[in-house]
Motif scaffolding. Structure first.
Motif, short mmCIF file in Angstrom:
data_model
loop_
_atom_site.label_atom_id
_atom_site.label_comp_id
_atom_site.label_asym_id
_atom_site.label_seq_id
_atom_site.Cartn_x
_atom_site.Cartn_y
_atom_site.Cartn_z
N GLN A 16 -6.98 12.27 -7.90
CA GLN A 16 -6.03 11.18 -8.11
C GLN A 16 -5.88 10.40 -6.82
O GLN A 16 -5.58 10.97 -5.78
N PHE A 17 -6.08 9.09 -6.90
CA PHE A 17 -5.92 8.20 -5.77
C PHE A 17 -4.75 7.29 -6.10
O PHE A 17 -4.73 6.66 -7.15
N ASP A 18 -3.76 7.22 -5.21
CA ASP A 18 -2.65 6.32 -5.52
C ASP A 18 -2.12 5.63 -4.27
O ASP A 18 -2.27 6.11 -3.16
N MET A 19 -1.56 4.47 -4.50
CA MET A 19 -0.91 3.69 -3.45
C MET A 19 0.54 3.46 -3.84
O MET A 19 1.16 2.49 -3.41
N CYS A 20 1.09 4.35 -4.64
CA CYS A 20 2.46 4.23 -5.12
C CYS A 20 3.43 4.15 -3.93
O CYS A 20 3.31 4.92 -2.99
N GLY A 21 4.32 3.21 -3.98
CA GLY A 21 5.31 3.06 -2.93
C GLY A 21 4.86 2.22 -1.75
O GLY A 21 5.55 2.11 -0.75
N SER A 22 3.69 1.59 -1.85
CA SER A 22 3.22 0.72 -0.77
C SER A 22 4.05 -0.55 -0.71
O SER A 22 4.71 -0.92 -1.67
N LEU A 23 3.97 -1.21 0.42
CA LEU A 23 4.66 -2.49 0.56
C LEU A 23 3.80 -3.59 -0.03
O LEU A 23 2.60 -3.66 0.23
N GLY A 24 4.38 -4.45 -0.82
CA GLY A 24 3.64 -5.57 -1.38
C GLY A 24 2.91 -5.21 -2.67
O GLY A 24 2.99 -4.10 -3.17
N ASP A 25 2.20 -6.19 -3.20
CA ASP A 25 1.44 -6.06 -4.43
C ASP A 25 0.03 -5.59 -4.06
O ASP A 25 -0.74 -6.33 -3.46
N THR A 26 -0.30 -4.36 -4.40
CA THR A 26 -1.53 -3.74 -3.93
C THR A 26 -2.59 -3.60 -5.02
O THR A 26 -2.30 -3.74 -6.21
N TYR A 27 -3.80 -3.27 -4.57
CA TYR A 27 -4.96 -3.17 -5.45
C TYR A 27 -5.92 -2.12 -4.89
O TYR A 27 -6.01 -1.97 -3.67
N MET A 28 -6.65 -1.43 -5.77
CA MET A 28 -7.61 -0.43 -5.31
C MET A 28 -8.88 -0.51 -6.15
O MET A 28 -8.83 -0.71 -7.36
N ARG A 29 -9.99 -0.34 -5.46
CA ARG A 29 -11.30 -0.27 -6.12
C ARG A 29 -12.05 0.90 -5.50
O ARG A 29 -12.07 1.06 -4.29
N ILE A 30 -12.67 1.73 -6.35
CA ILE A 30 -13.48 2.86 -5.89
C ILE A 30 -14.92 2.60 -6.29
O ILE A 30 -15.23 2.48 -7.49
N TYR A 31 -15.79 2.48 -5.28
CA TYR A 31 -17.21 2.25 -5.52
C TYR A 31 -17.94 3.59 -5.56
O TYR A 31 -17.64 4.49 -4.78
N ILE A 32 -18.93 3.67 -6.44
CA ILE A 32 -19.70 4.89 -6.62
C ILE A 32 -21.15 4.60 -6.26
O ILE A 32 -21.72 3.62 -6.73
N ASP A 33 -21.75 5.42 -5.41
CA ASP A 33 -23.16 5.30 -5.03
C ASP A 33 -23.49 4.04 -4.24
O ASP A 33 -24.60 3.53 -4.32
#
Length: 146
Positions: A81-98
């Motif tokens: 589980q990857f999370d940015m819960c509670g970060s400041l501002g409007d956040t985004y995450m992308r996980i690249y594979i290979d």
């Protein structure tokens, strides 16, 4: 079912005040500003909880984000589980594979607003199965006007 291993990236977006309006001369890019400088972490470091700024440039091709990169060379298969819960501002995450970034050899998983526990539900949360022997690049961003 076992509980997913957690990579907490919540505090990562402790951005410098005014960094979005600052000129490039006032922002010192972190070492993990782009894919080549991605900060690597290992299984032994989990759960990982990091904090810092999101860099000085937008490396996310299709979105206007300030972003930084992390790399995880998976040695233990399982649910993560990857999370940015509670970060400041409007956040985004992308996980690249290979492979990091957009390209014919890479694929990715992305999320914007799935963390229901964060203020206004504007932070990402991704749970996915990772495979030992593969590398994963995690790109973390926040809207420029966050």
């Amino acid at each position: 079912m076992t509980k997913p291993l957690t990579v907490i990236l919540a505090g990562l977006l402790t951005m410098l005040a005014g960094v979005h309006e600052a000129s490039a001369q006032t922002c010192i890019p972190p070492a993990n500003e782009d894919c080549a400088g991605a900060t690597t972490f290992t299984f032994d470091q989990l759960p990982l909880d990091v904090a810092g700024i999101l860099g000085c440039a937008n490396n996310m091709v299709d979105r206007p984000y300030w972003d930084v990169f992390f790399r995880y060379d998976c040695t233990v298969s399982g649910d993560y589980q990857f999370d940015m819960c509670g970060s400041l501002g409007d956040t985004y995450m992308r996980i690249y594979i290979d492979g990091c970034g957009f390209g014919p050899a890479s694929s990715w998983v992305e999320d914007d607003d799935s963390c229901r526990g964060s203020p206004n539900s504007i932070d990402p949360l991704i749970t996915m199965t990772l495979e030992a022997g593969k590398s994963y690049w995690i790109e973390l961003g926040a809207w420029r006007d966050a």
